[in-house]
Design an enzyme around this catalytic site. Structure first.
Site, PDB file in Angstrom:
ATOM      1  N   HIS A  64       0.872  -1.186   0.000  1.00 39.82           N
ATOM      2  CA  HIS A  64       0.000   0.000   0.000  1.00 39.82           C
ATOM      3  C   HIS A  64       0.901   1.225   0.000  1.00 39.82           C
ATOM      4  CE1 HIS A  64       0.564  -0.637   4.504  1.00 39.82           C
ATOM      5  NE2 HIS A  64       1.170   0.497   4.253  1.00 39.82           N
TER       6      HIS A  64
ATOM      7  N   HIS B 252      -1.037   4.110  10.343  1.00 38.23           N
ATOM      8  CA  HIS B 252       0.149   4.976  10.253  1.00 38.23           C
ATOM      9  C   HIS B 252       0.009   6.266  11.050  1.00 38.23           C
ATOM     10  CE1 HIS B 252       0.293   2.421   6.663  1.00 38.23           C
ATOM     11  NE2 HIS B 252       1.553   2.698   6.513  1.00 38.23           N
TER      12      HIS B 252
ATOM     13  N   HIS C 193      10.957  -1.428   1.783  1.00 43.51           N
ATOM     14  CA  HIS C 193      11.038   0.023   1.587  1.00 43.51           C
ATOM     15  C   HIS C 193      11.505   0.723   2.851  1.00 43.51           C
ATOM     16  CE1 HIS C 193       6.831  -0.355   3.059  1.00 43.51           C
ATOM     17  NE2 HIS C 193       6.765   0.955   3.246  1.00 43.51           N
TER      18      HIS C 193
ATOM     19  N   GLU D  55       6.512  -3.935   7.423  1.00 45.13           N
ATOM     20  CA  GLU D  55       5.079  -4.150   7.155  1.00 45.13           C
ATOM     21  C   GLU D  55       4.815  -5.508   6.515  1.00 45.13           C
ATOM     22  OE1 GLU D  55       3.690   0.472   6.311  1.00 45.13           O
ATOM     23  OE2 GLU D  55       3.954  -0.894   4.647  1.00 45.13           O
TER      24      GLU D  55
HETATM   25  C1  DHB Z   1       4.585   5.307   1.504  1.00 40.79           C
HETATM   26  C2  DHB Z   1       3.724   5.174   2.605  1.00 40.79           C
HETATM   27  C3  DHB Z   1       3.466   3.926   3.129  1.00 40.79           C
HETATM   28  O1  DHB Z   1       2.597   3.718   4.159  1.00 40.79           O
HETATM   29  C4  DHB Z   1       4.083   2.820   2.630  1.00 40.79           C
HETATM   30  O2  DHB Z   1       3.834   1.628   3.218  1.00 40.79           O
HETATM   31  C5  DHB Z   1       4.942   2.948   1.544  1.00 40.79           C
HETATM   32  C6  DHB Z   1       5.178   4.191   0.985  1.00 40.79           C
HETATM   33  C7  DHB Z   1       4.861   6.633   0.897  1.00 40.79           C
HETATM   34  O3  DHB Z   1       4.645   7.631   1.580  1.00 40.79           O
HETATM   35  O4  DHB Z   1       5.261   6.703  -0.243  1.00 40.79           O
HETATM   36 FE    FE Z   2       2.776   1.795   5.024  1.00 39.29          FE
END
Ligand code: DHB
Ligand code: FE
Length: 279
Positions: free
Chosen positions: A12, A59, A192, A239
């Site tokens: 996401h 979040h 990420h 995550e």
């Molecule tokens: C972003 C936000 C998220 O919650 C994530 O899981 C991945 C990327 C973002 O801000 O780009």
């Molecule tokens: Fe996220």
């Protein structure tokens, strides 16, 4: 008894909500991501689940740093989305299923999971976007049960614990006296890191091994501590615990129905998997 028809997992990223709102699915940047969902929608049209149990991480919309449950289960008749500050449109409320929620909550507490129960709960992009990706047309056709796992503020629950939670949720669903069909969703990851010196960090070999392991060897990732997972997958890549919980909720061996992996969406390795129990 209720039947779990399968497990769906996806990354996401708030920008996905922007792309949907602006109709950008066929633009070159977005196409390899959105195309991955087409076969899963066909699978959903065939299996027609009634309810989705969604493992996700909030979040900062519903829980903030002052109050951070490790595990929280929604037990509301509906879940409202609200402005997260990303400029993405706020979606209409999602229908809850208090009866299944309370069944899961009772079973989890019996099995000594000390969860927080939420009779009111705002849901953020981690909850809303997977539902919009799997069911893009109109209002969400399934009732929902949110299961929130803290991946935002340390200490985080271990992979082993998330797997145990997922398994217990799956067993609770399977013991529910109902002829409903339930799909389990895991929302987050894959690798990420959004902040700090390693911002932009992505680990493709680790992600692909993790995706494979969910089919062939689901407890593979439990060998890693949380800090090792941060090293391997990035600070927000943890995550992926949502994928593990969702996989663990699906009983027995599973078959991969479909999968997709695309780099990057925002700063994220975007993955998707559809798994179904081997009959
Ligand atoms: C972003 C936000 C998220 O919650 C994530 O899981 C991945 C990327 C973002 O801000 O780009
Ligand atoms: Fe996220």
């Amino acid at each position: 008894m209720a039947r779990i028809v399968g497990g769906l997992t996806t990354s996401h990223v708030p920008a996905i909500g922007g792309a949907i709102a602006k109709g950008r699915q066929q633009e070159p940047y977005w196409k390899p991501f959105f195309d991955g969902f087409v076969p899963v929608r066909a699978w959903l049209a065939e299996h027609k689940p009634d309810i989705a149990v969604v493992f996700y991480n909030d979040h900062g919309l519903n829980f903030f740093l002052d109050k951070m449950p490790t595990f929280a289960v929604g037990a509301a008749p509906q879940y409202r989305n609200a402005d997260e500050g990303w400029g993405i449109p706020t979606l209409p409320p999602f229908r809850g299923h208090p009866q299944l929620s309370w069944h899961i909550i009772n079973r989890l507490v019996e099995r000594e999971f000390d969860i927080t129960t939420c009779q009111e709960m705002l849901v953020d992009h981690a909850f809303t976007l997977p539902l919009k990706l799997f069911w893009p047309e109109g209002a969400c056709p399934v009732a929902t049960v949110p299961v929130c796992i803290n991946t935002v503020q340390f200490p985080l629950p271990s992979a082993k614990r998330c797997m145990a939670l997922g398994r217990a949720v799956g067993e609770a669903i399977a013991s529910w006296d109902s002829d409903s069909k339930v799909v389990v969703i895991g929302s987050g990851g894959l690798s990420h890191q959004l902040d700090g010196e390693r911002a932009g960090f992505i680990n493709k070999p680790f992600d692909l091994k993790f995706m494979d392991s969910l089919v062939s060897e689901p407890d593979w990732v439990t060998r890693y501590s949380i800090h090792e997972l941060v090293e391997q997958a990035g600070t927000q890549g943890v995550e992926l615990l949502m994928w593990l919980a969702a996989r663990a909720a699906v009983p027995g061996p599973v078959r991969r129905v479909h999968g997709n992996y695309h780099i990057p969406i925002s700063n994220t390795a975007a993955g998707m998997l559809a798994l179904e129990p081997v009959a």
